[in-house]
Design an enzyme around this catalytic site. Structure first.
Site, PDB file in Angstrom:
ATOM      1  N   ASN A 108      19.736   2.628  -2.019  1.00  0.00           N
ATOM      2  CA  ASN A 108      19.074   1.339  -2.061  1.00  0.00           C
ATOM      3  C   ASN A 108      18.121   1.352  -3.418  1.00  0.00           C
ATOM      4  O   ASN A 108      17.731   2.395  -3.747  1.00  0.00           O
ATOM      5  CB  ASN A 108      18.243   0.993  -0.928  1.00  0.00           C
ATOM      6  N   HIS A 110      14.608  -0.539  -4.734  1.00  0.00           N
ATOM      7  CA  HIS A 110      13.515  -1.303  -4.015  1.00  0.00           C
ATOM      8  C   HIS A 110      12.399  -1.688  -4.797  1.00  0.00           C
ATOM      9  O   HIS A 110      11.929  -0.607  -5.685  1.00  0.00           O
ATOM     10  CB  HIS A 110      12.903  -0.626  -2.760  1.00  0.00           C
TER      11      HIS A 110
HETATM   12  C1  GRF Z   1      15.981  -6.488  -7.131  1.00  0.00           C
HETATM   13  O1  GRF Z   1      14.349  -6.594  -7.446  1.00  0.00           O
HETATM   14  C2  GRF Z   1      15.949  -5.254  -6.162  1.00  0.00           C
HETATM   15  O2  GRF Z   1      15.052  -4.017  -6.559  1.00  0.00           O
HETATM   16  C3  GRF Z   1      15.490  -5.727  -4.933  1.00  0.00           C
HETATM   17  O3  GRF Z   1      16.394  -7.225  -4.959  1.00  0.00           O
HETATM   18  C4  GRF Z   1      16.403  -7.581  -6.151  1.00  0.00           C
HETATM   19  C5  GRF Z   1      17.844  -8.095  -6.510  1.00  0.00           C
HETATM   20  O4  GRF Z   1      18.047  -8.323  -8.003  1.00  0.00           O
HETATM   21  N1  GRF Z   1      16.174  -4.869  -3.996  1.00  0.00           N
HETATM   22  P1  GRF Z   1      19.350  -8.299  -8.740  1.00  0.00           P
HETATM   23  O5  GRF Z   1      20.210  -9.277  -7.704  1.00  0.00           O
HETATM   24  O6  GRF Z   1      19.911  -7.104  -8.532  1.00  0.00           O
HETATM   25  O7  GRF Z   1      19.395  -9.284  -9.818  1.00  0.00           O
END
Ligand code: GRF
Length: 217
Positions: A108, A110
């Protein structure tokens, strides 16, 4: 043979795009085999289509319960020969069953320097806490949300006057570097999980930075 990625999304998919772009390099050890979204209107679906990558919308409400939805995701991922599942803005908590099935094959990204600020609204919370650094973390997924062995972190400074959006934008640039790096390290077989820690073979330690920079005071 390349590591086959299954990317799970719910929204705009900018991290998916970073993975797609990284996979274009013939030397990159992974390829995106399948994109799954739990939302039909996720912007990331168009990115998959534009790159010629198969995608699937699996809406939880079309299934009897959460395990049934996850079983459908696992079946599709396995059918596509996926060896590593990448959560990229997938806004759904996964059950222990799914996490166990994909143990050490599920990662994941984050938007905080874990273990600080698990959960949502990380940028506003970082500003409210007055931290000098913020950033992002790519980690293996465990049953507890936003917990698990850390593969890559990237830090950014928090600047005077930052809004949550400013900080989010600064972190996002780093996310797009960190996620492909983590996948590359795994694809190259350089990541070894031992208990709560992921060790990276051949990684040099970066130079330390203190913020505000001591020499500027
Ligand atoms: C990102 O900030 C990621 O870290 C978090 O959700 C957001 C997703 O952004 N888990 P994207 O859909 O990849 O543009």
């Amino acid at each position: 043979m390349k590591l086959r990625l299954g990317v799970l999304i719910s929204g705009r998919g900018s991290n998916l795009q970073a993975l797609i772009d990284a996979c274009r390099d013939p030397d990159f050890p992974a390829e995106v085999a399948l994109v799954i979204s739990n939302k039909a209107d996720a912007g990331g679906l168009a990115r998959a289509t534009a790159a010629g990558i198969p995608s699937l919308v699996l809406k939880p409400k079309d299934f009897a319960d959460k395990p049934a939805h996850e079983a459908a995701m696992t079946a599709a991922l396995e059918q596509a020969g996926v060896g590593l599942v990448c959560l990229a803005g997938f806004m759904r908590l996964l059950t222990g069953g799914f996490v166990a099935h994909w143990h050490d094959r599920l990662i994941n990204i984050h938007p905080s320097l874990l273990p600080s600020f698990p959960g949502i609204d990380t940028h506003a919370r970082a500003l409210a806490a007055g931290v000098r650094f913020h950033g992002c973390t790519v980690h293996y997924v465990r049953e507890v949300m936003d917990e698990g062995p850390i593969i890559v972190q990237a830090a950014v400074p928090v600047l005077t006057g930052d809004t949550p959006d400013d900080l989010a934008a600064r972190v996002l640039v780093q996310e797009h570097q960190a996620y492909p790096l983590a996948v590359r390290l795994i694809g190259e077989g350089r990541v070894r999980v031992e208990g709560a820690v992921a060790h990276i073979e051949g990684a040099a330690l970066p130079a330390p930075v203190i913020c505000p920079v001591a020499s500027s005071l």
